[in-house]
Motif scaffolding. Structure first.
Motif, short mmCIF file in Angstrom:
data_model
loop_
_atom_site.label_atom_id
_atom_site.label_comp_id
_atom_site.label_asym_id
_atom_site.label_seq_id
_atom_site.Cartn_x
_atom_site.Cartn_y
_atom_site.Cartn_z
N GLY A 60 0.80 -1.22 0.00
CA GLY A 60 0.00 0.00 0.00
C GLY A 60 0.83 1.27 0.00
N VAL A 61 2.02 1.22 -0.56
CA VAL A 61 2.91 2.39 -0.52
C VAL A 61 3.21 2.94 -1.91
N CYS A 62 3.37 2.08 -2.90
CA CYS A 62 3.83 2.56 -4.21
C CYS A 62 2.68 3.06 -5.09
N GLY A 63 1.46 2.61 -4.83
CA GLY A 63 0.31 3.06 -5.61
C GLY A 63 0.14 2.38 -6.95
N SER A 64 0.94 1.36 -7.24
CA SER A 64 0.90 0.74 -8.58
C SER A 64 -0.30 -0.14 -8.84
N CYS A 65 -0.91 -0.70 -7.79
CA CYS A 65 -1.89 -1.77 -8.00
C CYS A 65 -3.33 -1.27 -7.94
N ALA A 66 -3.55 0.04 -8.10
CA ALA A 66 -4.93 0.56 -8.07
C ALA A 66 -5.72 0.01 -9.24
N MET A 67 -6.93 -0.45 -8.98
CA MET A 67 -7.82 -0.97 -10.03
C MET A 67 -9.24 -0.98 -9.48
N VAL A 68 -10.20 -1.31 -10.33
CA VAL A 68 -11.58 -1.38 -9.86
C VAL A 68 -11.85 -2.81 -9.37
N ILE A 69 -12.15 -2.91 -8.10
CA ILE A 69 -12.36 -4.21 -7.45
C ILE A 69 -13.77 -4.23 -6.88
N GLY A 70 -14.59 -5.11 -7.41
CA GLY A 70 -15.96 -5.18 -6.93
C GLY A 70 -16.70 -3.85 -7.09
N GLY A 71 -16.44 -3.15 -8.18
CA GLY A 71 -17.17 -1.92 -8.48
C GLY A 71 -16.61 -0.67 -7.83
N LYS A 72 -15.49 -0.80 -7.08
CA LYS A 72 -14.93 0.37 -6.41
C LYS A 72 -13.42 0.42 -6.65
N VAL A 73 -12.90 1.62 -6.82
CA VAL A 73 -11.45 1.74 -7.01
C VAL A 73 -10.75 1.48 -5.67
N ARG A 74 -9.83 0.52 -5.69
CA ARG A 74 -9.10 0.17 -4.46
C ARG A 74 -7.70 -0.30 -4.83
N LEU A 75 -6.85 -0.45 -3.81
CA LEU A 75 -5.53 -1.03 -4.02
C LEU A 75 -5.65 -2.55 -3.89
N ALA A 76 -5.17 -3.29 -4.88
CA ALA A 76 -5.29 -4.75 -4.85
C ALA A 76 -4.50 -5.36 -3.69
N CYS A 77 -3.38 -4.73 -3.35
CA CYS A 77 -2.53 -5.32 -2.30
C CYS A 77 -3.08 -5.06 -0.90
N GLU A 78 -4.06 -4.18 -0.80
CA GLU A 78 -4.62 -3.87 0.53
C GLU A 78 -6.02 -4.44 0.69
N THR A 79 -6.54 -5.07 -0.36
CA THR A 79 -7.93 -5.53 -0.32
C THR A 79 -7.98 -7.04 -0.08
N GLN A 80 -8.56 -7.44 1.02
CA GLN A 80 -8.67 -8.86 1.36
C GLN A 80 -9.78 -9.51 0.55
N VAL A 81 -9.53 -10.72 0.04
CA VAL A 81 -10.56 -11.39 -0.76
C VAL A 81 -11.68 -11.96 0.11
N ALA A 82 -11.39 -12.20 1.39
CA ALA A 82 -12.38 -12.86 2.27
C ALA A 82 -13.72 -12.14 2.26
N GLN A 83 -13.69 -10.80 2.17
CA GLN A 83 -14.94 -10.03 2.23
C GLN A 83 -15.85 -10.28 1.01
N PHE A 84 -15.30 -10.88 -0.06
CA PHE A 84 -16.11 -11.10 -1.27
C PHE A 84 -16.60 -12.54 -1.41
N VAL A 85 -16.09 -13.44 -0.57
CA VAL A 85 -16.46 -14.86 -0.70
C VAL A 85 -17.94 -15.03 -0.37
N GLY A 86 -18.63 -15.79 -1.22
CA GLY A 86 -20.06 -16.05 -1.00
C GLY A 86 -20.96 -14.93 -1.49
N LYS A 87 -20.36 -13.94 -2.16
CA LYS A 87 -21.17 -12.81 -2.65
C LYS A 87 -21.15 -12.73 -4.17
N GLY A 88 -20.96 -13.84 -4.83
CA GLY A 88 -20.94 -13.84 -6.30
C GLY A 88 -19.55 -13.61 -6.85
N ASP A 89 -19.48 -13.42 -8.17
CA ASP A 89 -18.18 -13.23 -8.82
C ASP A 89 -17.57 -11.88 -8.43
#
Ligand code: FES
Length: 245
Positions: A60-89
């Protein structure tokens, strides 16, 4: 697909080979602590070595991994996948309104060109001190937050004014300008105001707060832009000598 697995729907696009972007599904097995960036590596290393995405620090320091994740712009390296399990693709796509280099990697050339326009560096006061510039805690306070910007581009990519006017400096460059404008060690406030009050500067901001909404560092470019509007307005009223930091 086993229970607890997560399907990533990744937007793929190779401008040298594809006419249009398309979606491709990959299934990963989430493990404790797994981030979206980890999941992308799982795909890259074990399922499709042609998948492209950008990363560097993974912290979460270099800013390189920003992308749209689950409809919201976030950093991929700071976003845990657990929060999306069981909620569809989980949909993954590149930063909006940036040219795609390939898949999830976008071209930052225009973003950094706009940043360069605001002189993103300190212009020190002469005579230069023999050692460091001394700042009191109070003097440092206004730049405590803006200094944390990691230039991930999330804010400028989410700003509708930047979408419709490619010359608009955008929230990231304007926040950087404010960071030096508010710095007591800087010596060129008038020059900085000349840049940000122009046709493509602060007056293009329509205070929509999209930049605040998406900033992974919880910064407030909109507030910085409003403060610069006040500085620019005061200068119009009182002249250059009335400009105070
Ligand atoms: Fe550096 Fe995510 S890899 S911020």
């Amino acid at each position: 697909m086993a229970e607890g697995d997560l399907t990533l729907k990744v937007q793929r696009f190779d401008p040298t080979a594809d006419k249009l972007p398309y979606w491709q599904s990959f299934t990963v097995k989430p493990r404790p602590g797994m981030t979206v960036l980890d999941a992308l590596f799982e795909v890259l290393n074990h399922q499709d070595g042609t998948l492209s995405f950008r990363f560097c620090c993974r912290a979460g320091v270099c800013g390189s991994c920003a992308m749209v994740i689950g409809g919201k712009v976030r950093l991929a390296c700071e976003t845990q996948v657990a929060q999306f399990v069981g909620k569809g693709d989980l949909m993954l796509s590149p930063l909006p309104h940036q040219p795609v280099v390939k898949d999830l990697a976008v071209d930052y050339t225009h973003f950094f060109d706009r940043l360069k326009k605001v002189k993103p560096y300190l212009v020190g006061k002469e005579p230069y001190p023999e050692k460091e510039y001394i700042q009191s805690t109070k003097e440092r306070q206004p730049i405590n937050d803006p200094i944390d910007c990691i230039l991930c581009g999330s804010c400028t990519s989410s700003c509708t004014m930047a979408w419709t006017n490619s010359d608009y400096l955008g929230p990231a460059a304007l926040l950087k300008s404010y960071r030096f404008l508010a710095d007591t060690r800087d010596s060129v406030p008038d020059e900085r105001l000349d840049i940000i009050e122009g046709e493509s500067g602060v007056w293009r901001c329509h205070t929509q707060f999209n930049c605040v909404e998406v900033c992974p560092k919880k910064l407030n470019p909109t507030e910085a832009i409003q403060k610069m509007k006040i500085k620019a307005f005061k200068r119009k009223l009182f002249g250059r000598r009335g400009t105070k930091k």
